[in-house]
Design an enzyme around this catalytic site. Structure first.
Site, PDB file in Angstrom:
ATOM      1  N   ASP A 117       0.835  -1.135  -0.066  1.00  0.00           N
ATOM      2  CA  ASP A 117       0.064  -0.068   0.159  1.00  0.00           C
ATOM      3  C   ASP A 117       0.913   1.335   0.053  1.00  0.00           C
ATOM      4  O   ASP A 117       0.833   2.090  -0.816  1.00  0.00           O
ATOM      5  CB  ASP A 117      -0.913   0.007   1.224  1.00  0.00           C
ATOM      6  CG  ASP A 117      -1.789  -1.265   1.326  1.00  0.00           C
ATOM      7  OD1 ASP A 117      -1.570  -2.186   2.145  1.00  0.00           O
ATOM      8  OD2 ASP A 117      -2.432  -1.323   0.434  1.00  0.00           O
ATOM      9  N   GLU A 157       1.829  -6.783  -5.408  1.00  0.00           N
ATOM     10  CA  GLU A 157       1.447  -5.820  -6.424  1.00  0.00           C
ATOM     11  C   GLU A 157       2.655  -5.125  -7.019  1.00  0.00           C
ATOM     12  O   GLU A 157       2.947  -5.270  -8.162  1.00  0.00           O
ATOM     13  CB  GLU A 157       0.329  -4.908  -6.056  1.00  0.00           C
ATOM     14  CG  GLU A 157      -0.049  -3.941  -7.155  1.00  0.00           C
ATOM     15  CD  GLU A 157      -1.348  -3.332  -7.065  1.00  0.00           C
ATOM     16  OE1 GLU A 157      -2.388  -3.809  -6.326  1.00  0.00           O
ATOM     17  OE2 GLU A 157      -1.429  -2.179  -7.675  1.00  0.00           O
ATOM     18  N   ASP A 158       3.339  -4.474  -6.240  1.00  0.00           N
ATOM     19  CA  ASP A 158       4.366  -3.403  -6.814  1.00  0.00           C
ATOM     20  C   ASP A 158       5.755  -4.133  -7.419  1.00  0.00           C
ATOM     21  O   ASP A 158       6.061  -3.981  -8.307  1.00  0.00           O
ATOM     22  CB  ASP A 158       4.569  -2.456  -5.712  1.00  0.00           C
ATOM     23  CG  ASP A 158       5.527  -1.376  -6.328  1.00  0.00           C
ATOM     24  OD1 ASP A 158       6.600  -0.961  -5.936  1.00  0.00           O
ATOM     25  OD2 ASP A 158       4.883  -0.718  -7.411  1.00  0.00           O
TER      26      ASP A 158
HETATM   27  O1  TRH Z   1       4.701  -6.070   0.469  1.00  0.00           O
HETATM   28  P1  TRH Z   1       3.624  -6.710  -0.237  1.00  0.00           P
HETATM   29  O2  TRH Z   1       3.376  -8.113  -0.262  1.00  0.00           O
HETATM   30  O3  TRH Z   1       2.499  -5.696  -0.212  1.00  0.00           O
HETATM   31  C1  TRH Z   1       1.143  -6.160  -0.438  1.00  0.00           C
HETATM   32  C2  TRH Z   1       0.715  -6.109  -1.670  1.00  0.00           C
HETATM   33  O4  TRH Z   1       0.727  -4.726  -2.156  1.00  0.00           O
HETATM   34  C3  TRH Z   1      -0.997  -6.457  -1.967  1.00  0.00           C
HETATM   35  O5  TRH Z   1      -1.351  -6.172  -3.129  1.00  0.00           O
HETATM   36  C4  TRH Z   1      -1.616  -5.496  -0.827  1.00  0.00           C
HETATM   37  O6  TRH Z   1      -2.932  -6.037  -0.756  1.00  0.00           O
HETATM   38  C5  TRH Z   1      -1.019  -5.620   0.548  1.00  0.00           C
HETATM   39  O7  TRH Z   1       0.483  -5.416   0.722  1.00  0.00           O
HETATM   40  C6  TRH Z   1      -1.946  -5.129   1.534  1.00  0.00           C
HETATM   41  O8  TRH Z   1       4.123  -6.657  -1.845  1.00  0.00           O
HETATM   42  P2  TRH Z   1       4.524  -5.541  -2.822  1.00  0.00           P
HETATM   43  O9  TRH Z   1       3.149  -5.054  -3.564  1.00  0.00           O
HETATM   44  O10 TRH Z   1       5.440  -5.931  -3.797  1.00  0.00           O
HETATM   45  O11 TRH Z   1       4.940  -4.434  -2.075  1.00  0.00           O
HETATM   46  C7  TRH Z   1       6.611  -4.401  -1.726  1.00  0.00           C
HETATM   47  C8  TRH Z   1       7.009  -3.052  -1.874  1.00  0.00           C
HETATM   48  O12 TRH Z   1       8.343  -3.261  -1.136  1.00  0.00           O
HETATM   49  C9  TRH Z   1       7.395  -2.676  -3.286  1.00  0.00           C
HETATM   50  O13 TRH Z   1       7.325  -1.203  -3.468  1.00  0.00           O
HETATM   51  C10 TRH Z   1       8.990  -3.309  -3.365  1.00  0.00           C
HETATM   52  C11 TRH Z   1       9.562  -2.955  -2.052  1.00  0.00           C
HETATM   53  N1  TRH Z   1      10.681  -3.450  -1.623  1.00  0.00           N
HETATM   54  C12 TRH Z   1      11.683  -2.738  -1.422  1.00  0.00           C
HETATM   55  O14 TRH Z   1      11.674  -1.392  -1.602  1.00  0.00           O
HETATM   56  N2  TRH Z   1      12.997  -3.151  -1.120  1.00  0.00           N
HETATM   57  C13 TRH Z   1      13.034  -4.615  -0.756  1.00  0.00           C
HETATM   58  O15 TRH Z   1      14.261  -5.061  -0.327  1.00  0.00           O
HETATM   59  C14 TRH Z   1      11.806  -5.377  -1.044  1.00  0.00           C
HETATM   60  C15 TRH Z   1      11.972  -6.771  -0.895  1.00  0.00           C
HETATM   61  C16 TRH Z   1      10.696  -4.816  -1.699  1.00  0.00           C
END
Ligand code: TRH
Length: 351
Positions: free
Chosen positions: A20, A254-255
């Site tokens: 989010d 998602e991201d």
């Molecule tokens: O962390 P997430 O599981 O977030 C989830 C999803 O967004 C899901 O759709 C939503 O419903 C839920 O939250 C509430 O996975 P996501 O979306 O990949 O977000 C991770 C973020 O962290 C993304 O912007 C990438 C970032 N990231 C870093 O900046 N550094 C890192 O080392 C890693 C592993 C990720």
């Protein structure tokens, strides 16, 4: 429209994990740096941003993006020209009332979660009049085709990719240079019952496998063909570097799922688990539109709890996945990004 910068309030309620905050932060930065908007990101829990944007959280350097704690109870403030309600988080009622008192009502968007399901195109940009106030909310759906809101992608992505130096990145992380025939994998996943069997398969691999786990605190270990490294959680601006440095990326939510597509490398998606297995429908909808969907299907479904992982079979398919992954990245990158579509959508409605 005056030549004052468009003011935008993004409201983010952190459900869990990083996505989010990750999506909202990425959007806020683009609206400010690429479109000159003045953005306030109202977030109810800034903790994820301390990890996603540690430098910014410590010393806000860009006055066009204000990270603002979401006060409860709400403190009266002037509302913006554009209001983005991320993931249906529900705005403070007092803020909605203030929106209705403006001579020019703000453009009010509900930024939805990303899905490849076919119904999305029919719902994107649909309007919903407020039942009591002279306001209209629009549903803004990210998506994979022109009839949706598109995907978040920064203008400088290709330039950053071109400047990327893999060996310098590995050295910075304290990793050894790439070994002969090494398969380098990044692993970002939810707890997954299939992981132990996958680790065993990696241990018995016929080629060296190096697995990089950002945000993990597990002790590094070398077992058989497998070298497992825990890395610190990388600032969001560096996460793309990790994906570029690897041959195969396990992503989630998602991201990071979108970032893996921009990287143009083979990737495996663990979708955010939902009750009644609704997430598997979303997974299959994406596999149905991806050029390598058939080749990815069995392994992706097994990684998401539907079936048994066959690592040797999937590993053998990797060389053939390179071209369709690159083709997909190029197809998507040729389309206008989400921030640009959102800006146009709003400016057309801000008289
Ligand atoms: O962390 P997430 O599981 O977030 C989830 C999803 O967004 C899901 O759709 C939503 O419903 C839920 O939250 C509430 O996975 P996501 O979306 O990949 O977000 C991770 C973020 O962290 C993304 O912007 C990438 C970032 N990231 C870093 O900046 N550094 C890192 O080392 C890693 C592993 C990720």
């Amino acid at each position: 429209m005056t030549n004052k910068p468009t003011r935008c309030d993004i409201f983010c309620a952190v459900v869990d994990n990083y996505g989010d905050a990750g999506v909202c932060w990425r959007l806020a930065r683009q609206l400010a740096s690429e479109h000159g908007w003045q953005v306030r990101l109202w977030i109810d829990d800034a903790a994820p941003l301390l990890q996603l944007a540690p430098d910014y959280a410590a010393s806000p350097v860009d006055v066009r993006v204000w990270l603002t704690p979401w006060p409860v109870p709400w403190l009266a403030t002037e509302c913006a020209d554009v209001v983005i309600e991320a993931f249906a988080c529900a705005l403070p009622q007092a803020y909605v009332e203030a929106m209705a008192t403006r001579s020019q009502p703000p453009v009010w968007l509900n930024l939805e979660y990303l899905s490849a399901e076919s119904w999305v195109t029919g719902c994107h940009a649909m309007s919903s009049p407020h039942p009591r106030l002279p306001l209209v909310k629009y549903f803004f759906f990210p998506g994979f085709d022109e009839a949706t809101g598109g995907l978040l992608r920064e203008r400088d992505y290709d330039a950053r990719r071109k400047d990327f130096d893999e060996s310098a990145f590995r050295a910075e992380l304290g990793l050894p240079p790439r070994a002969q025939d090494e398969l380098t994998i990044s692993l970002f996943s939810y707890p997954n019952p299939a992981l132990p069997d996958l680790v065993t398969a990696w241990t018995n691999s016929d080629r060296p496998i190096r697995v990089l786990r950002p945000g993990s605190s597990e002790v590094a270990q070398a077992i058989g063909s497998l070298s497992l490294h825990s890395l610190p959680f990388l600032p969001q601006a560096r996460y793309d570097d990790l994906l570029w440095a690897c041959d195969l990326n396990f992503v989630r939510g998602e991201d990071s799922f979108v970032r893996a597509q921009w990287a143009g490398k083979p990737f495996v998606w663990q979708i955010y688990p939902q009750t009644d297995a609704a997430h598997l429908k979303k997974l299959d909808a994406f596999l149905a539109i991806h050029p390598a969907g058939t080749a990815l299907g069995a392994f992706w479904q097994a990684w998401n709890g539907a079936g048994t992982l066959d690592w040797p079979d999937f590993a053998a398919s990797l060389p053939a996945l390179g071209a369709p992954m690159l083709q997909w990245a190029r197809t998507l990158a040729a389309r206008r990004d989400l921030a640009s579509r959102l800006v146009q959508f709003c400016l057309e409605r801000l008289k």
